[in-house]
Design a protein around this motif. Structure first.
Motif, PDB file in Angstrom:
ATOM      1  N   TYR A 140      -7.482 -13.088  -3.091  1.00  0.00           N
ATOM      2  CA  TYR A 140      -8.326 -12.332  -2.151  1.00  0.00           C
ATOM      3  C   TYR A 140      -7.469 -11.379  -1.314  1.00  0.00           C
ATOM      4  O   TYR A 140      -7.853 -10.243  -1.066  1.00  0.00           O
ATOM      5  CB  TYR A 140      -9.106 -13.272  -1.233  1.00  0.00           C
ATOM      6  CG  TYR A 140     -10.413 -13.749  -1.826  1.00  0.00           C
ATOM      7  CD1 TYR A 140     -11.488 -12.878  -1.974  1.00  0.00           C
ATOM      8  CD2 TYR A 140     -10.591 -15.065  -2.212  1.00  0.00           C
ATOM      9  CE1 TYR A 140     -12.688 -13.307  -2.507  1.00  0.00           C
ATOM     10  CE2 TYR A 140     -11.796 -15.507  -2.744  1.00  0.00           C
ATOM     11  CZ  TYR A 140     -12.835 -14.626  -2.890  1.00  0.00           C
ATOM     12  OH  TYR A 140     -14.027 -15.047  -3.427  1.00  0.00           O
ATOM     13  N   LYS A 172       4.600  10.756   2.228  1.00  0.00           N
ATOM     14  CA  LYS A 172       5.647   9.897   1.677  1.00  0.00           C
ATOM     15  C   LYS A 172       5.792  10.172   0.193  1.00  0.00           C
ATOM     16  O   LYS A 172       4.824  10.094  -0.553  1.00  0.00           O
ATOM     17  CB  LYS A 172       5.270   8.438   1.903  1.00  0.00           C
ATOM     18  CG  LYS A 172       5.482   8.018   3.336  1.00  0.00           C
ATOM     19  CD  LYS A 172       4.835   6.694   3.609  1.00  0.00           C
ATOM     20  CE  LYS A 172       4.953   6.390   5.091  1.00  0.00           C
ATOM     21  NZ  LYS A 172       4.013   5.350   5.486  1.00  0.00           N
ATOM     22  N   SER A 214       0.708   0.446  -5.587  1.00  0.00           N
ATOM     23  CA  SER A 214      -0.304   1.202  -6.336  1.00  0.00           C
ATOM     24  C   SER A 214       0.006   1.332  -7.828  1.00  0.00           C
ATOM     25  O   SER A 214      -0.856   1.711  -8.608  1.00  0.00           O
ATOM     26  CB  SER A 214      -0.503   2.584  -5.718  1.00  0.00           C
ATOM     27  OG  SER A 214       0.708   3.275  -5.727  1.00  0.00           O
ATOM     28  N   ASN A 244     -13.613   0.231 -11.431  1.00  0.00           N
ATOM     29  CA  ASN A 244     -13.599  -0.773 -12.496  1.00  0.00           C
ATOM     30  C   ASN A 244     -14.179  -0.284 -13.821  1.00  0.00           C
ATOM     31  O   ASN A 244     -14.415  -1.073 -14.719  1.00  0.00           O
ATOM     32  CB  ASN A 244     -14.367  -2.016 -12.038  1.00  0.00           C
ATOM     33  CG  ASN A 244     -13.580  -2.766 -11.011  1.00  0.00           C
ATOM     34  OD1 ASN A 244     -12.623  -3.452 -11.323  1.00  0.00           O
ATOM     35  ND2 ASN A 244     -13.948  -2.586  -9.757  1.00  0.00           N
ATOM     36  N   LEU A 291     -11.359 -12.867 -10.598  1.00  0.00           N
ATOM     37  CA  LEU A 291     -12.042 -13.129  -9.324  1.00  0.00           C
ATOM     38  C   LEU A 291     -13.549 -13.278  -9.538  1.00  0.00           C
ATOM     39  O   LEU A 291     -14.191 -14.161  -8.955  1.00  0.00           O
ATOM     40  CB  LEU A 291     -11.756 -12.000  -8.334  1.00  0.00           C
ATOM     41  CG  LEU A 291     -12.267 -12.226  -6.919  1.00  0.00           C
ATOM     42  CD1 LEU A 291     -11.413 -13.247  -6.187  1.00  0.00           C
ATOM     43  CD2 LEU A 291     -12.275 -10.933  -6.132  1.00  0.00           C
ATOM     44  N   ARG A 313      -6.711   8.245 -11.370  1.00  0.00           N
ATOM     45  CA  ARG A 313      -7.541   8.055 -10.174  1.00  0.00           C
ATOM     46  C   ARG A 313      -8.873   8.785 -10.325  1.00  0.00           C
ATOM     47  O   ARG A 313      -9.108   9.805  -9.675  1.00  0.00           O
ATOM     48  CB  ARG A 313      -6.807   8.581  -8.935  1.00  0.00           C
ATOM     49  CG  ARG A 313      -5.499   7.896  -8.640  1.00  0.00           C
ATOM     50  CD  ARG A 313      -5.707   6.778  -7.659  1.00  0.00           C
ATOM     51  NE  ARG A 313      -4.482   6.004  -7.518  1.00  0.00           N
ATOM     52  CZ  ARG A 313      -4.388   4.925  -6.785  1.00  0.00           C
ATOM     53  NH1 ARG A 313      -5.429   4.479  -6.137  1.00  0.00           N
ATOM     54  NH2 ARG A 313      -3.257   4.265  -6.700  1.00  0.00           N
ATOM     55  N   VAL A 348      -5.451  -2.162  -0.261  1.00  0.00           N
ATOM     56  CA  VAL A 348      -5.919  -0.871  -0.790  1.00  0.00           C
ATOM     57  C   VAL A 348      -5.055  -0.404  -1.954  1.00  0.00           C
ATOM     58  O   VAL A 348      -5.541   0.145  -2.937  1.00  0.00           O
ATOM     59  CB  VAL A 348      -5.922   0.192   0.328  1.00  0.00           C
ATOM     60  CG1 VAL A 348      -6.284   1.553  -0.213  1.00  0.00           C
ATOM     61  CG2 VAL A 348      -6.888  -0.198   1.426  1.00  0.00           C
ATOM     62  N   GLN A 349      -3.737  -0.657  -1.857  1.00  0.00           N
ATOM     63  CA  GLN A 349      -2.823  -0.166  -2.886  1.00  0.00           C
ATOM     64  C   GLN A 349      -2.942  -0.952  -4.197  1.00  0.00           C
ATOM     65  O   GLN A 349      -2.762  -0.402  -5.273  1.00  0.00           O
ATOM     66  CB  GLN A 349      -1.384  -0.276  -2.395  1.00  0.00           C
ATOM     67  CG  GLN A 349      -1.050   0.719  -1.311  1.00  0.00           C
ATOM     68  CD  GLN A 349       0.317   0.446  -0.727  1.00  0.00           C
ATOM     69  OE1 GLN A 349       1.028  -0.466  -1.140  1.00  0.00           O
ATOM     70  NE2 GLN A 349       0.686   1.234   0.251  1.00  0.00           N
ATOM     71  N   ASP A 408     -20.022 -11.039  -9.444  1.00  0.00           N
ATOM     72  CA  ASP A 408     -19.642 -11.476  -8.097  1.00  0.00           C
ATOM     73  C   ASP A 408     -20.174 -10.562  -6.998  1.00  0.00           C
ATOM     74  O   ASP A 408     -19.814 -10.708  -5.845  1.00  0.00           O
ATOM     75  CB  ASP A 408     -18.116 -11.575  -7.986  1.00  0.00           C
ATOM     76  CG  ASP A 408     -17.456 -10.223  -8.193  1.00  0.00           C
ATOM     77  OD1 ASP A 408     -18.102  -9.338  -8.762  1.00  0.00           O
ATOM     78  OD2 ASP A 408     -16.300 -10.070  -7.792  1.00  0.00           O
ATOM     79  N   LEU A 437      -9.080   4.462   5.094  1.00  0.00           N
ATOM     80  CA  LEU A 437      -8.621   3.185   4.535  1.00  0.00           C
ATOM     81  C   LEU A 437      -7.988   3.372   3.165  1.00  0.00           C
ATOM     82  O   LEU A 437      -6.969   2.766   2.851  1.00  0.00           O
ATOM     83  CB  LEU A 437      -9.812   2.244   4.392  1.00  0.00           C
ATOM     84  CG  LEU A 437     -10.101   1.302   5.544  1.00  0.00           C
ATOM     85  CD1 LEU A 437     -11.362   0.532   5.288  1.00  0.00           C
ATOM     86  CD2 LEU A 437      -8.945   0.318   5.721  1.00  0.00           C
ATOM     87  N   LEU A 438      -8.615   4.220   2.368  1.00  0.00           N
ATOM     88  CA  LEU A 438      -8.176   4.339   0.985  1.00  0.00           C
ATOM     89  C   LEU A 438      -6.992   5.289   0.788  1.00  0.00           C
ATOM     90  O   LEU A 438      -6.112   5.020  -0.007  1.00  0.00           O
ATOM     91  CB  LEU A 438      -9.338   4.802   0.101  1.00  0.00           C
ATOM     92  CG  LEU A 438     -10.498   3.819  -0.028  1.00  0.00           C
ATOM     93  CD1 LEU A 438     -11.675   4.467  -0.724  1.00  0.00           C
ATOM     94  CD2 LEU A 438     -10.062   2.585  -0.801  1.00  0.00           C
ATOM     95  N   ASN A 498      -9.594  -8.563 -11.320  1.00  0.00           N
ATOM     96  CA  ASN A 498     -10.998  -8.429 -10.946  1.00  0.00           C
ATOM     97  C   ASN A 498     -11.890  -9.330 -11.788  1.00  0.00           C
ATOM     98  O   ASN A 498     -12.804  -9.977 -11.270  1.00  0.00           O
ATOM     99  CB  ASN A 498     -11.405  -6.966 -11.105  1.00  0.00           C
ATOM    100  CG  ASN A 498     -12.601  -6.666 -10.272  1.00  0.00           C
ATOM    101  OD1 ASN A 498     -12.685  -7.086  -9.126  1.00  0.00           O
ATOM    102  ND2 ASN A 498     -13.550  -5.981 -10.848  1.00  0.00           N
ATOM    103  N   ARG A 546      -4.184  -2.467  -7.434  1.00  0.00           N
ATOM    104  CA  ARG A 546      -5.271  -2.148  -8.361  1.00  0.00           C
ATOM    105  C   ARG A 546      -5.825  -3.446  -8.934  1.00  0.00           C
ATOM    106  O   ARG A 546      -5.080  -4.240  -9.504  1.00  0.00           O
ATOM    107  CB  ARG A 546      -4.777  -1.257  -9.504  1.00  0.00           C
ATOM    108  CG  ARG A 546      -4.128   0.029  -9.066  1.00  0.00           C
ATOM    109  CD  ARG A 546      -5.124   1.035  -8.606  1.00  0.00           C
ATOM    110  NE  ARG A 546      -5.918   1.573  -9.701  1.00  0.00           N
ATOM    111  CZ  ARG A 546      -6.800   2.572  -9.552  1.00  0.00           C
ATOM    112  NH1 ARG A 546      -6.998   3.099  -8.374  1.00  0.00           N
ATOM    113  NH2 ARG A 546      -7.494   3.022 -10.566  1.00  0.00           N
ATOM    114  N   SER A 547      -7.136  -3.609  -8.803  1.00  0.00           N
ATOM    115  CA  SER A 547      -7.715  -4.871  -9.271  1.00  0.00           C
ATOM    116  C   SER A 547      -7.765  -4.949 -10.796  1.00  0.00           C
ATOM    117  O   SER A 547      -8.118  -5.980 -11.348  1.00  0.00           O
ATOM    118  CB  SER A 547      -9.111  -5.062  -8.684  1.00  0.00           C
ATOM    119  OG  SER A 547      -9.894  -3.934  -8.951  1.00  0.00           O
ATOM    120  N   ASP A 548      -7.398  -3.849 -11.480  1.00  0.00           N
ATOM    121  CA  ASP A 548      -7.343  -3.934 -12.946  1.00  0.00           C
ATOM    122  C   ASP A 548      -5.960  -4.359 -13.451  1.00  0.00           C
ATOM    123  O   ASP A 548      -5.679  -4.287 -14.643  1.00  0.00           O
ATOM    124  CB  ASP A 548      -7.797  -2.622 -13.595  1.00  0.00           C
ATOM    125  CG  ASP A 548      -6.970  -1.423 -13.159  1.00  0.00           C
ATOM    126  OD1 ASP A 548      -6.061  -1.606 -12.337  1.00  0.00           O
ATOM    127  OD2 ASP A 548      -7.241  -0.300 -13.633  1.00  0.00           O
TER     128      ASP A 548
END
Lengths: 415, 363
Positions: free
Chosen positions: A125, A29, A104, B256, A187, B265, A131-132, B240, B110-111, A184, A134-136
């Motif tokens: 959560y 894609k 993403s 992180n 959380l 990436r 997955v896409q 956590d 998954l990723l 992140n 980004r926790s940042d």
């Protein structure tokens, strides 16, 4: 394996690699199939459902204004939908847009004040599980509704929205009026038994907020998001912090309180404070401060009640100047230092009591320093730090060193 | 038997590669789930246990220099025990390789590769294992000596990138769920040193057979330090980590870390190195399976290469047989823990002790 077979095998692998690398796999894609989300907005919908807003980047669109308000950046569109969950909303967007929504490149998660007060655990959560996503990405609590916030988030000095969202939160490094909080970090603090979470506080700076009463003119750092009397094109403003208790919004901190939070939690890079002047020729003095060394906090438990001592050491540079000021004079610098120390001690103390008595939220992670009194998790859990934090007492000791001015040191006029 | 001989460094890499594959998957999370804030204390404890165990094994192996556990089993209980232990070892290696390949492939899917079938990844990893074994043992050994240090460096680097997030108070309360969870139940975490499995096989492969103790202790030292470092980093940097179980804690560190400020990436570089480490382990696992099978079946070496296809098929089937990921993780974790303890720490030790007693009696 003999040499000939190896040679044939090596050639076979090489040819296979060439074919694979130069072919176009049907499942790949590209930019034509995906809709890249730059920011996500979450709000309460009219029917008590979730209102999901997405700010989507429009590639190669530099001239046309598309969607949203007039102030909307030309390279993005904002769409929103009422849905029972984030995943359902994204699926509906996929169907509506005719492209697959991709998270993403998402840089910001904006949550409205109303939704934040109701609790955001589930949404956070869900997104972190994606997955896409980004926790940042930064997390912002908006005082207006999330869609409006996204529509007004115009990068005035930037062309690309994603870049704007990346750079904007870093302003806290030189203002201290907010903090760059990622999902992140949020959380982590939310789930930890010794701390509570904060988020960036944002709002729209509109015409109403720009006509602020004159009495506030000396209180620039007392503003929260959306209150700054800046005249210009309406846009979003991130100032202050949104304070959470568990996953629920319980209050907000203004610019100065955010500076106090950064000082206590050792995250302050630079900030400006304005104190009443103890010397003649100046009514107020602006000081540019930074931490000289890490602030030290100690927690003592007296009859199960926390007694918290914080020692703060700050370096300051004098920004304000007028005629007839001699900073080589030890008396003058000493007076300024004393005045600034008293100012900071008062503000820090007020801030700490606010987090304890009013907000009941240990956003400075003092709980970490109380952990040493407990040997097992069971003891710690049964003590319930977050419950005891509201009874805490504070003692703040500030040591401020006026290191220098900038270019002017002595402006004494000849007699 | 005509083995390709190993230098000390190559032998150490053999022992460490299994540990590396576990640590990049979910070994740290397993220890954290078990010991909570006292995980560092628990790691130091199991490190000491592993050193004591290694000392014991080295002493017991002294009387059987140049023999592996299959030969010792034959000496102790004849052909029956030899075949039994051999089959147990093959099953252990096949299951280890199967679970590691499946877990790693599952994470990759998954990723990054949502639309690909898992069998494709399993096939790619196992195909490489088969090809490596066809090319020869020498290439497997040499490749492993390049990949293992590379993987070790990549893991060590991940810790450096999050030093700024360290808060030592995160490791409190020191005794987390109680002293019994650290020193009694926590002793089972010694399975983390499962690379010691290869210790029972490397003696006849070594160039200098008298260096077995040296190789054993250096390997345990590397694994121990890396394990303590990994757990300490996770605990100090992320508050956590006890509450939220993640796909792979080491992957989580990279995502992180400050490194993502420079690179879009950065985790891809690390995943590539770890994929190489997995391929290397699969090649080694198949190689050992062939060696053990040849021993128990008294097979000629020239006929044995095609066995790699058979073993890779076993691994493939074992990897794909469990469809449900939650079940797979539970079974894999139970196998890593109890399978390793039962085989490496109990069965092999009993065989060695019994063989030593027999030797003394015969003398």
């Amino acid at each position: 394996m003999n040499f000939k077979v190896r040679k044939i095998f090596a050639i076979f692998i090489l040819v296979l690699l060439l074919i694979i690398s130069s072919s176009n796999y049907y499942g790949i894609k590209g930019i034509d199939n995906l809709a890249y989300v730059v920011a996500i907005g979450l709000d309460i919908g009219d029917t008590e459902n979730l209102n999901l807003s997405l700010q989507i980047s429009v590639p190669n669109n530099s001239d046309s204004s598309s969607g949203g308000s007039s102030s909307q950046s030309s390279s993005v569109v904002v769409n929103s939908i009422e849905c029972p969950s984030i995943s359902t909303g994204i699926t509906l967007f996929n169907s509506y847009l005719g492209k697959e929504v991709n998270l993403s490149h998402c840089k910001v998660l904006v949550i409205s004040e109303n939704l934040a007060a109701r609790g955001i655990e589930e949404y956070l959560y869900t997104l972190i599980n994606d997955v896409q996503f980004r926790s940042d990405s930064n997390i912002i609590v908006s005082k207006c509704d999330a869609k409006t916030y996204l529509e007004y988030s115009t990068p005035v000095l930037d062309k690309v929205s994603a870049r704007y969202y990346e750079i904007a939160p870093t302003s806290s490094e030189y203002t201290g009026y907010t903090e760059s909080i990622t999902c992140n970090e949020f959380l982590s603090a939310m789930t930890y038994s010794s701390a509570e979470a904060v988020a960036i506080l944002g709002s729209i700076n509109s015409d109403q907020t720009q006509n602020i009463p004159s009495e506030s003119s000396n209180k620039e750092s007392y503003y929260t998001a959306g209150q700054t009397p800046i005249s210009g094109e309406s846009g979003v403003e991130n100032m202050g912090l949104a304070v959470f208790n568990n996953d629920k919004l319980v209050g907000e901190l203004n610019g100065l309180e955010s500076i106090c939070h950064l000082i206590i939690s050792n995250k302050l890079k630079n900030a400006q404070i304005r104190i009443s002047s103890p010397i003649e020729n100046l009514d107020y003095i602006d000081l540019y401060i930074e931490l000289e060394k890490q602030s030290k906090s100690s927690v003592y438990l007296t009859n199960s009640t926390p007694y918290i001592k914080s020692k703060v050491t700050v370096n300051a540079k004098m920004q304000s100047m007028n005629s007839n000021i001699d900073l080589n004079d030890q008396n003058i610098t000493s007076k300024i230092e004393k005045s600034a120390e008293a100012f900071l001690e008062e503000k820090l103390s007020n801030y700490l009591y606010k987090t304890s008595k009013e907000l009941h939220s240990d956003i400075d992670q003092f709980g970490l320093y109380a952990l040493k009194y407990f040997t097992t998790q069971d003891e710690w859990k049964s003590y319930n730090w977050l419950h005891h934090y509201k009874d805490a007492f504070f003692d703040v000791d500030v040591n401020l060193n006026l290191r220098s001015s900038y270019l002017l040191v002595n402006t004494s006029e000849e007699e | 038997m005509n083995y390709t001989k190993l230098g000390n460094f190559e032998a150490i890499c053999f022992i460490v590669i299994l540990f590396i594959n576990h640590i990049v998957l979910n070994l740290p999370q397993m220890i954290l789930d078990n010991s909570g804030t006292s995980s560092i204390l628990n790691c130091i404890y199991i490190f000491i246990l592993a050193l004591i165990f290694t000392l014991l094994i080295v002493k017991l192996l002294k009387n059987f220099t140049g023999l592996d556990i299959i030969d010792i089993s034959e000496y102790l209980g004849g052909k029956v025990l030899k075949i039994l232990v051999g089959l147990l070892c093959i099953v252990y290696l096949v299951m280890e390789a199967a679970f590691l390949t499946r877990m790693f492939s599952k994470n990759l899917l998954l990723l990054y590769f949502n639309n690909y079938p898992i069998s494709f990844f399993l096939f790619v990893f196992l195909f490489i294992g088969v090809v490596a074994n066809f090319i020869g043992r020498k290439s497997i050994i040499k490749t492993n000596t390049i990949i293992t240090p590379l993987a070790l460096i990549s893991i060590a680097l991940t810790f450096i990138f999050v030093i700024d997030l360290f808060k030592f108070e995160h490791s409190l309360p020191l005794f987390s769920n109680g002293a019994d969870k650290i020193f009694l139940y926590g002793a089972s975490n010694v399975f983390a040193f499962n690379g010691l499995f290869f210790l029972f096989f490397i003696s006849p492969l070594l160039n200098k057979k008298e260096d077995t103790p040296k190789v054993a202790f250096i390997s345990v030292l590397i694994c121990g330090i890396l394990l303590i470092l990994a757990i300490a980093t996770l605990i100090f940097a992320f508050s956590d980590i006890y509450y939220i179980s993640r796909l792979s804690p080491i992957y989580f560190i990279i995502v992180n870390s400050k490194l993502s400020g420079f690179l879009e990436r950065p985790e891809l570089i690390f995943i590539f190195i770890w994929a190489l480490a997995l391929m290397s382990f699969i090649s080694i696992a198949i190689m050992f399976c062939i060696n053990i099978f040849r021993k128990i079946a008294n097979m000629e070496e020239k006929n044995s290469k095609s066995l790699s296809i058979m073993f890779s098929c076993f691994i493939f089937v074992a990897a794909i047989i469990i469809d449900n990921v939650f079940q797979l993780e539970k079974i894999a974790n139970a196998f890593y823990k109890y399978g390793t303890i039962a085989l490496v720490f109990v069965v092999f030790t009993i065989i060695l002790i019994a063989a030593n007693i027999k030797k003394k009696r015969l003398k």
